[in-house]
Design an enzyme around this catalytic site. Structure first.
Site, PDB file in Angstrom:
ATOM      1  N   ASP A 142     -56.108  13.036  47.000  1.00  0.00           N
ATOM      2  CA  ASP A 142     -56.180  12.672  48.014  1.00  0.00           C
ATOM      3  C   ASP A 142     -57.431  13.976  49.047  1.00  0.00           C
ATOM      4  O   ASP A 142     -57.027  14.824  48.942  1.00  0.00           O
ATOM      5  CB  ASP A 142     -54.942  12.331  48.902  1.00  0.00           C
ATOM      6  CG  ASP A 142     -55.496  11.939  50.475  1.00  0.00           C
ATOM      7  OD1 ASP A 142     -56.440  10.778  51.222  1.00  0.00           O
ATOM      8  OD2 ASP A 142     -54.772  11.350  51.412  1.00  0.00           O
ATOM      9  N   HIS A 198     -66.306  12.252  47.446  1.00  0.00           N
ATOM     10  CA  HIS A 198     -65.927  12.478  46.735  1.00  0.00           C
ATOM     11  C   HIS A 198     -66.664  12.445  45.268  1.00  0.00           C
ATOM     12  O   HIS A 198     -66.175  12.460  43.982  1.00  0.00           O
ATOM     13  CB  HIS A 198     -66.041  10.523  46.696  1.00  0.00           C
ATOM     14  CG  HIS A 198     -65.683  10.110  47.703  1.00  0.00           C
ATOM     15  ND1 HIS A 198     -64.783   9.469  48.130  1.00  0.00           N
ATOM     16  CD2 HIS A 198     -65.693   8.805  48.822  1.00  0.00           C
ATOM     17  CE1 HIS A 198     -63.714   9.777  48.858  1.00  0.00           C
ATOM     18  NE2 HIS A 198     -64.621   8.108  48.819  1.00  0.00           N
ATOM     19  N   LEU A 242     -53.713  14.544  24.726  1.00  0.00           N
ATOM     20  CA  LEU A 242     -53.687  13.637  26.681  1.00  0.00           C
ATOM     21  C   LEU A 242     -53.596  12.498  26.692  1.00  0.00           C
ATOM     22  O   LEU A 242     -54.939  12.349  26.351  1.00  0.00           O
ATOM     23  CB  LEU A 242     -54.632  14.608  27.367  1.00  0.00           C
ATOM     24  CG  LEU A 242     -54.100  14.450  29.066  1.00  0.00           C
ATOM     25  CD1 LEU A 242     -52.869  15.026  29.845  1.00  0.00           C
ATOM     26  CD2 LEU A 242     -55.583  14.907  30.221  1.00  0.00           C
TER      27      LEU A 242
HETATM   28  C1  IPE Z   1     -54.427   6.721  48.760  1.00  0.00           C
HETATM   29  O1  IPE Z   1     -54.967   7.312  49.350  1.00  0.00           O
HETATM   30  C2  IPE Z   1     -55.503   5.412  47.375  1.00  0.00           C
HETATM   31  C3  IPE Z   1     -55.972   6.467  46.137  1.00  0.00           C
HETATM   32  C4  IPE Z   1     -55.859   8.164  46.003  1.00  0.00           C
HETATM   33  C5  IPE Z   1     -56.478   7.094  45.461  1.00  0.00           C
HETATM   34  P1  IPE Z   1     -55.724   7.004  50.846  1.00  0.00           P
HETATM   35  O2  IPE Z   1     -56.550   7.494  51.188  1.00  0.00           O
HETATM   36  O3  IPE Z   1     -56.058   5.636  50.252  1.00  0.00           O
HETATM   37  O4  IPE Z   1     -54.284   6.687  51.122  1.00  0.00           O
HETATM   38  P2  IPE Z   1     -53.966   6.001  52.803  1.00  0.00           P
HETATM   39  O5  IPE Z   1     -55.017   5.458  53.699  1.00  0.00           O
HETATM   40  O6  IPE Z   1     -54.045   7.839  53.314  1.00  0.00           O
HETATM   41  O7  IPE Z   1     -52.164   6.366  53.027  1.00  0.00           O
HETATM   42  C1  IPE Z   2     -59.369  10.143  48.027  1.00  0.00           C
HETATM   43  O1  IPE Z   2     -60.071  10.527  49.423  1.00  0.00           O
HETATM   44  C2  IPE Z   2     -60.665   9.150  47.494  1.00  0.00           C
HETATM   45  C3  IPE Z   2     -60.044   7.973  47.584  1.00  0.00           C
HETATM   46  C4  IPE Z   2     -58.514   7.899  47.805  1.00  0.00           C
HETATM   47  C5  IPE Z   2     -60.568   7.192  46.980  1.00  0.00           C
HETATM   48  P1  IPE Z   2     -60.067  10.607  50.872  1.00  0.00           P
HETATM   49  O2  IPE Z   2     -61.976   9.542  50.538  1.00  0.00           O
HETATM   50  O3  IPE Z   2     -58.601   9.124  50.818  1.00  0.00           O
HETATM   51  O4  IPE Z   2     -60.153  11.528  51.467  1.00  0.00           O
HETATM   52  P2  IPE Z   2     -59.698  11.308  53.149  1.00  0.00           P
HETATM   53  O5  IPE Z   2     -58.120  10.819  52.763  1.00  0.00           O
HETATM   54  O6  IPE Z   2     -60.131  10.050  54.616  1.00  0.00           O
HETATM   55  O7  IPE Z   2     -59.713  12.775  54.100  1.00  0.00           O
HETATM   56 MG    MG Z   3     -57.085   9.421  52.073  1.00  0.00          MG
END
Ligand code: IPE
Ligand code: IPE
Ligand code: MG
Length: 243
Positions: A22, A39, A133
Site C-alpha cells: 500500500d 505504481h 519460492l
Molecule cells: C488494499 O489496498 C488492496 C491492495 C493492496 C491491492 P487499498 O489501498 O485498496 O485499501 P484501502 O482502500 O485503503 O482499504
Molecule cells: C497500493 O497503493 C496499490 C494498489 C492498491 C493496487 P495505493 O494505490 O493504494 O496507494 P495509496 O493507498 O492511494 O497511497
Molecule cells: Mg491504498
C-alpha cells in the site's frame, strides 16, 4: 548469510509472508506526480522483495496486487495497473524462472483483461515445475468472495452426494479456498501506515502475526523486509496455548 541488516535468525525464517502493498498513490503525491508514477515505482519494489525473499529462504510470498474493490478506481488507473502486471511478467518471467520461482494466482483471474489472463497462463505454465519460492499474486482477489466460492463448491459436493454435511470441517474449507496449496501466512506486512486487512486472506490469517510500517510501498526494500522478519522473530506465537 551475507548482507543482513538485522540480527535475523536464519533458522527461523517465516514460511509464508503475505504483503498488502500500500501507499503507491501517496508516495507519488508527495512527489507532485500522478498516482500511476507510484505504481510504476512499486513494481521495482516487487522485484527487490521477491529476490530477497528467495535469498532468505522464504517458501511462500503472497502479494495483494488488485482487490475486488479496486475496480472502483478511475478507469485510467485500473488500466495502468493491468498494463504493469503484463509488463512485469514479460520482463521478469525469464529471471523468475531461472531463480526457480513458481508463479501462481489467487482471486478471480477470469475477470481480468484477456492480455493479463494470457500472460498469467504463460507464466504459470513456464514455472509450474519450479520448487523454489512460490509467488502468489492476488488479483481481482477478495477474501469474502473466495469464501463465497468455497461455500458454493462445498454445497455442490453435498448436493451431488459426494460428501455429507458432517464431512465439512476446517480442513475441507481450507482445501477449497484458492489458497489451498499453500500454508497459512506466518506474517502479514502492510506498508504505508494503514492498519486494516482490506478483505485480504480473511480465513487464512486466523493466527498470523501482523506487521505495519509507515514506509510507502515504493520505499520498501530488502532492509525493510529484514526488519519485518526480525520484528516477527521477537514475537511469542502461542496459538491459544500457554508456554
Ligand atoms: C488494499 O489496498 C488492496 C491492495 C493492496 C491491492 P487499498 O489501498 O485498496 O485499501 P484501502 O482502500 O485503503 O482499504
Ligand atoms: C497500493 O497503493 C496499490 C494498489 C492498491 C493496487 P495505493 O494505490 O493504494 O496507494 P495509496 O493507498 O492511494 O497511497
Ligand atoms: Mg491504498
Amino acid at each position: 548469510m551475507q548482507n543482513l541488516y538485522y540480527d535475523i535468525d536464519t533458522k527461523k525464517i517465516p514460511s509464508h509472508i503475505a504483503i498488502i502493498m500500500d501507499g503507491n498513490g501517496r508516495w507519488a503525491k508527495s512527489r507532485f506526480m500522478p498516482r500511476t508514477f507510484g505504481h510504476k515505482a512499486g513494481v521495482e519494489t516487487i522485484r527487490k522483495v521477491v529476490k530477497e525473499a528467495s535469498r532468505l529462504g522464504i517458501k511462500y510470498i503472497t502479494l495483494y496486487a488488485f482487490s475486488t474493490e479496486n475496480w472502483k478506481r478511475p478507469k485510467e488507473e485500473v488500466n495502468t495497473l493491468m498494463g504493469l502486471l503484463v509488463s512485469y511478467l514479460k520482463k521478469e518471467l525469464q529471471e523468475l524462472d531461472e531463480n526457480n520461482v513458481r508463479i501462481r494466482t489467487i482471486g478471480d483471474i477470469d475477470g481480468l483483461p484477456k492480455v493479463c489472463i494470457d500472460e498469467l497462463d504463460e507464466s504459470k505454465e513456464k514455472t509450474k515445475n519450479n520448487d523454489g519460492l512460490v509467488l502468489s499474486l492476488a488479483l481481482n482477489y477478495g477474501g469474502r468472495a473466495d469464501i463465497v466460492d468455497a461455500v458454493k463448491n462445498i454445497s455442490n459436493q453435498v448436493k451431488d452426494g459426494n460428501i455429507e454435511v458432517e464431512d465439512i470441517d476446517e480442513i475441507l474449507i481450507s482445501k477449497t479456498l484458492s489458497t489451498k496449496d499453500i500454508v497459512d501466512p506466518d506474517l502479514v506486512i502492510r506498508t504505508s501506515g494503514e492498519q486494516r486487512l482490506s478483505n485480504f486472506l480473511l480465513w487464512e490469517v486466523a493466527y498470523s502475526e501482523f506487521y505495519y510500517t509507515d514506509v510507502h510501498w515504493p520505499d520498501f526494500d530488502e532492509k525493510e523486509l529484514q526488519k519485518a522478519i526480525f520484528d516477527y522473530q521477537q514475537r511469542d506465537r502461542r496459538f491459544g496455548g500457554v508456554k
